[in-house]
Enzyme design. Structure first.
Site, PDB file in Angstrom:
ATOM      1  N   TYR A   1       1.005  -1.252   0.041  1.00  0.00           N
ATOM      2  CA  TYR A   1      -0.031  -0.008   0.105  1.00  0.00           C
ATOM      3  C   TYR A   1       0.715   1.256   0.025  1.00  0.00           C
ATOM      4  CZ  TYR A   1      -3.522  -3.468   1.286  1.00  0.00           C
ATOM      5  OH  TYR A   1      -4.343  -4.656   1.294  1.00  0.00           O
TER       6      TYR A   1
ATOM      7  N   HIS B   1      -6.116   1.946  -0.934  1.00  0.00           N
ATOM      8  CA  HIS B   1      -6.129   2.022   0.454  1.00  0.00           C
ATOM      9  C   HIS B   1      -6.083   3.492   1.113  1.00  0.00           C
ATOM     10  CE1 HIS B   1      -4.669   0.012   4.081  1.00  0.00           C
ATOM     11  NE2 HIS B   1      -5.148  -1.069   3.639  1.00  0.00           N
TER      12      HIS B   1
END
Ligand code: GCO
Ligand code: MG
Length: 399
Positions: free
Chosen positions: A158, A207
């Site tokens: 992420y 994310h």
């Protein structure tokens, strides 16, 4: 069986794969009749344990486990303040266990109680990653060779793990550069589509790692690469920006793993601003609310893509699959894989074949728990590092 009561409510913590899992066991007055439920909030497992043992257990002992809806409603409001991650996971552990007991009493797998199968198995997606697009491509090909047709593509996790030099004196943290990351996303899909074509279904999870306007830009930039969905482009705190994404492109949008409160999804769904609901069922209180959310989504043309990462127990994965099989608006199921250790601790785990997850036909959820084996994998607890996300100038941001 006229008289049936809850005799005990216990929490089992275990980490067979190194991830802290929380499972609730509801035992009844009928010898050998019990249910299991997932209450996994891995970053705050001990808080959930306390909520179950100190507050739900005394409230539930003596109650009729068959009154699932009443127990759900009254447990959710018993704390007056509600719809938060700790208490909702606690209620979820109990709720799933009660559905497990109901299935055992009916001698049916849960999907039968939820309306029966709409499909034989649920298609799943896997996580491919790489330090660069070539390594990522290899990883995607590996999954394709294993029969997976849906693959999430990330470059370095992420926010990307590109080299970041924090400013002098910056605090410790998981540093990443949102601009370097944002510019890397279109390059992922340009490469994979050029090399592997358009047949394979691809996803990406932002994310919540970029600014809202950057999220709009990325959703437009990846449009030509026909993503199956783009996930968590925005944080729950900025959901109004989904309107701008919707007005500017047709990239399918998935959202919801961080949701706890119906207020977070109601307008997104009624205004048709998302295409896939990604809720983590235990974060909203279990199967009872997830089933209602499924129907609510169906009315507005939104499909399900339940959250299924490593920080869901096999009991939670089984609950996802029972929901997937019995919902006409099923979209896709996230699958993080279940290791041998996990299968040993949780006999009856769902099984994957040719990119689809299958559930067994045992009564209830179909998954059991070997408490002796579970005790061999104690949880580590502790403060997570990856959630201490920071930008190069040291600003603390959403992970
Ligand atoms: C996903 C999620 C997870 C979460 C994790 C938090 O799409 O699977 O984003 O990876 O970050 O579950 O604990
Ligand atoms: Mg996600």
């Amino acid at each position: 069986m006229s008289e049936l009561t809850i005799r005990d409510v216990r929490v089992i913590l275990t980490a067979p794969q190194g991830i802290d899992l929380v499972v609730v066991k509801v035992e009844t007055s009928e010898p050998g009749l019990y249910g299991l439920g997932c209450a996994t909030f891995t970053q705050r497992a001990l808080a959930v344990k306390t909520a179950v043992e100190e507050y739900l257990r005394p409230y539930l002992i003596g109650k009729d486990p068959r009154r699932i809806e009443d127990i759900w409603q009254s447990s959710m409001v018993n704390s007056y303040w509600r719809n938060g991650p700790v208490l909702s996971n606690a209620v979820s552990g109990v709720d799933m266990a009660l559905w497990d007991i109901k299935g055992k009493l009916a001698n049916m797998p849960l999907y039968q109680l939820l309306g029966g199968k709409c499909r034989e198995a649920a298609a799943v997606y896997r996580h491919a990653d790489g330090r660069d697009v070539h390594e990522l491509e290899e990883h995607v090909i590996e999954f394709m060779e294993q029969g997976y047709h849906y693959i999430r593509c990330q470059l370095g996790g992420y926010g990307g793990r590109f080299a970041v030099q924090p400013l002098a004196g910056a605090l410790p943290g998981a540093y990443y550069d949102p601009d370097v990351y944002a510019r890397s996303i279109p390059t992922i899909f340009e490469h994979i589509r050029k090399k592997l074509g358009f047949e394979i279904e691809l996803m990406h999870d932002i994310h919540e790692r970029v600014t809202p306007i950057e999220a709009v830009r990325i959703a437009k930039q990846v449009e030509p690469y026909r993503l199956f969905f783009l996930e968590d482009a925005l944080p729950p705190e900025q959901i109004e920006w989904f309107e701008m994404i919707r007005h500017q492109c047709t990239t399918p949008i998935a959202m919801g793993e961080l949701f706890n409160n119906p207020l977070e999804w109601k307008l997104l769904i009624t205004n048709r601003l998302i295409d896939f609901i990604r809720v983590h069922p235990s974060q909203i209180g279990g199967i009872t609310p997830a089933k209602k959310l499924t129907t609510f989504c169906e009315i507005f043309g939104v499909r399900t893509a339940w959250h299924g990462p490593g920080d869901v127990s096999p009991v939670g994965h089984a609950a996802n699959v029972h929901l997937d099989l019995s919902s006409v608006n099923f979209g896709i199921q996230e699958w993080s894989g279940i290791s041998e250790q996990l299968q040993e601790v949780f006999p009856g785990c769902p099984q994957v074949k040719d990119g689809h997850v299958y559930i067994n036909d045992k009564p209830g959820l179909g998954v059991d728990l070997d408490e002796e084996k579970a005790a061999q994998y104690p949880c580590k607890h502790g403060v997570p590092m990856w959630t201490q996300a920071r930008w190069p100038d040291g600003t603390a941001v959403r992970p």
